[in-house]
Design a protein around this motif. Structure first.
Motif, mmCIF file in Angstrom:
data_model
loop_
_atom_site.group_PDB
_atom_site.id
_atom_site.type_symbol
_atom_site.label_atom_id
_atom_site.label_comp_id
_atom_site.label_asym_id
_atom_site.label_seq_id
_atom_site.Cartn_x
_atom_site.Cartn_y
_atom_site.Cartn_z
ATOM 1 N N ASP A 101 0.839 -1.201 0.000
ATOM 2 C CA ASP A 101 0.000 0.000 0.000
ATOM 3 C C ASP A 101 0.872 1.248 0.000
ATOM 4 O OD1 ASP A 101 -2.067 -1.734 0.247
ATOM 5 O OD2 ASP A 101 -2.788 -1.001 2.180
ATOM 6 N N GLY A 105 1.423 4.618 -2.366
ATOM 7 C CA GLY A 105 0.877 5.898 -1.906
ATOM 8 C C GLY A 105 -0.441 5.779 -1.179
ATOM 9 N N SER A 106 -0.744 4.618 -0.613
ATOM 10 C CA SER A 106 -2.007 4.490 0.107
ATOM 11 C C SER A 106 -1.824 3.753 1.432
ATOM 12 C CB SER A 106 -3.036 3.767 -0.771
ATOM 13 O OG SER A 106 -2.642 2.425 -0.956
ATOM 14 N N GLN A 123 -9.154 1.074 1.315
ATOM 15 C CA GLN A 123 -7.822 1.538 0.981
ATOM 16 C C GLN A 123 -7.963 2.985 0.522
ATOM 17 O OE1 GLN A 123 -5.763 -1.176 -1.544
ATOM 18 N NE2 GLN A 123 -4.068 0.223 -1.912
ATOM 19 N N SER A 139 -5.897 6.987 -0.206
ATOM 20 C CA SER A 139 -4.598 7.611 -0.482
ATOM 21 C C SER A 139 -4.094 8.288 0.785
ATOM 22 C CB SER A 139 -4.733 8.619 -1.620
ATOM 23 O OG SER A 139 -5.340 9.799 -1.141
ATOM 24 N N ASP A 198 -2.844 11.087 1.222
ATOM 25 C CA ASP A 198 -3.249 12.491 1.325
ATOM 26 C C ASP A 198 -4.621 12.659 1.962
ATOM 27 O OD1 ASP A 198 -0.930 13.038 0.019
ATOM 28 O OD2 ASP A 198 -1.860 13.173 -1.972
ATOM 29 N N SER A 199 -5.487 11.683 1.769
ATOM 30 C CA SER A 199 -6.863 11.869 2.236
ATOM 31 C C SER A 199 -7.160 11.096 3.515
ATOM 32 C CB SER A 199 -7.837 11.431 1.135
ATOM 33 O OG SER A 199 -7.675 10.043 0.891
#
Length: 444
Positions: free
Chosen positions: A396, A400-401, A414, A416, A418-419
């Motif tokens: 992951d 990037g997750s 799953q 990202s 960033d979020s």
RNA sequence: GUGGGUGUAGCUCAGUCGGUAGAGCACCUGGUUGUGGUCCAGGAAGUCGCGGGUUCAAGUCCCGUCACUCACCCCA
């Protein structure tokens, strides 16, 4: 065989482990919130005081039997404060020049009394003190009575759970001298009998009164008067009523906040007029919860200024018993909202980075301190009260997750990196909705 | 200061007629690689409050003591 030191706290004192501390803190924060909503400001003072400040005006029993005393290296006699009122009077007197009276102050000191521990009583307790200094207006009484209603309401108590009973030392003196026609020299002794009136059989009270020099006729008159409750007010001379703070309150709308009851006396010598006590109405905890009164001469021990005061002390032991009796204790707060778990030891850095962004999003977040298997960490997170875990796995992370798993709904997504903050927050909100939706809790 | 009750594992407790300790829960590990609550297996954990006495032998009987707890006194 090594000789270990005891782990139990000193007799009558308590350790507060995180769950108990959380309950206490939540109760206090609600009470502080109510106090501050009415303009009460918090202060504090030393736990050690010169012993003289108690010798002057506290009850004799406190000074003679219940004071923790010590002598410092300079030969000064000190005591651990058994209550806050003498301290706050001292602080007020010493700083009167810079204060704008009247002032509303509160504190939550720990106080110590050397006595035998039992239900509702220990040797160290925390006592919220709320006082008003610098005004003789009966508005102060009303302010304090309203405050008590707000504070008890603020911790979830409804009016049927408690009674606020009030009296006035001025009125009591008049009852004893003008109505019962006792000599003034008997005031103190008979007041103490009135204080015990509800707890003793009539014969015992009569015997004690007789020993003081009260005649049978006077005793009967006293019994009759106390049984009449508020009716005695009409018999008290109007000149006396003009000197009573409480009498002035009882003719306003605020009279509905209290019950006049001539049996309320209280033990402290420094009370001069209004006295009051809050009682639990539950048969299981039928006791005095806390009380206070007006003390117009206490600051006078420290300076020539006349600065009257009124206030009360609310101890944590009886308060927690009260809340427990009525099922009002809050649940301990969970350790964290979220735990970020790295699947491998060398993903600890990424996990901490994810945790930082969750904290920045306002979520209470921890990461494991020792590497363990994922399953173990999920168990630990659950037991710590976290409702969501974020799993940082190699594949992951490289893509990037991360994975977020809701421990309540078991839903797993799953997302990202960033979020992650928004996604965890949404997951928590969803779980909360599920809980309230299913629980069908009453709205009040 | 006075009186009652209780002291065995982290918690709740069992331990018979004296024969040098058990259960449940909790905890830790494992049931092969990155998924919790159930299940299975294993493990760690006890100065039997402390001291003395009786006895071949004391968690158990006796005495003392300490602690906790409830109540009295008094008070918050």
């Amino acid at each position: 065989m090594p000789e270990y030191l005891p782990t139990t706290p000193y007799r009558g004192t308590r350790d507060f482990l995180p769950p108990e501390m959380s309950v206490r803190t939540q109760v206090y924060e609600r009470l502080y919130g109510v106090l501050e909503s009415r303009g009460f400001q918090r202060y504090d003072g030393p736990v050690l005081e010169p012993i003289e400040i108690y010798e002057a005006k506290s009850s004799r029993e406190i000074v003679e039997q219940q004071l923790y005393t010590l002598t410092d290296r300079g030969g000064r006699r000190l005591a651990l404060r058994p209550e806050m009122t003498p301290s706050v009077a001292r602080i007020i007197a010493g700083n009167a020049g810079k204060l704008q009276f009247p002032v509303r102050w509160y504190s939550n000191p720990n106080c110590h009394r050397y006595e035998r521990p039992q239900r509702g009583r220990v040797r160290e307790h925390w006592q919220i003190n709320a006082d008003i200094f610098g005004s003789e207006s009966p508005s102060c009484e009303i302010e304090i009575f309203e405050l008590i209603h707000d504070m008890l309401g603020g911790i979830g108590a409804t009016p049927d759970m408690w009674r606020l009973r009030v009296s006035d030392r001025v009125l009591l003196s008049s009852i004893l001298t003008d109505i019962v026609e006792l000599d003034e020299s008997l005031l103190r002794g008979v007041s103490s009998i009135v204080d015990r009136w509800e707890k003793y059989p009539r014969e015992k009270l009569a015997e004690d009164a007789g020993a003081l020099g009260v005649t049978d006729k006077q005793f009967d008159r006293l019994a009759e008067t106390l049984a009449g409750g508020a009716a005695v007010l009409d018999e008290i001379p109007s000149a006396v009523r003009e000197n009573s703070q409480l009498a002035k309150v009882l003719v306003t709308d605020a009279a509905g906040l209290v019950e006049f009851d001539p049996m309320i006396v209280r033990g402290f010598d420094y009370y001069t007029s209004t006295v009051f006590e809050v009682f639990d109405t539950s048969p299981e905890n039928n006791r005095s919860l806390f009380g206070g009164g007006r003390y117009d001469n206490l600051v006078g021990l420290y300076s020539a200024q006349k600065i009257p005061g009124i206030g009360f002390g609310m101890g944590d032991v009886t308060l927690i018993d009260f809340l427990g009796t009525h099922g009002l204790l809050p649940e301990p707060l969970a350790e964290v909202d979220v735990v970020v778990i790295p699947v491998e030891a060398d993903l600890a850095d990424p996990a901490r980075s994810v945790a930082r962004s969750l904290r920045a999003a306002g979520l209470r977040t921890s990461t494991p301190l020792e590497p363990r298997k994922l399953g173990k960490e999920i168990t630990r997170a659950d037991k710590a009260g976290a409702r969501v875990v974020v799993i940082v796995g190699r594949e992951d992370w490289d893509g990037g997750s991360v994975t977020i798993r809701n421990l309540v709904t078991k839903q797993q997504d799953q997302v990202s990196v960033d979020s992650v903050g928004a996604a965890v927050r949404a997951s928590l909100d969803q779980a909360a909705e599920d809980v309230t939706g299913a629980g069908g809790a009453p709205s009040s």
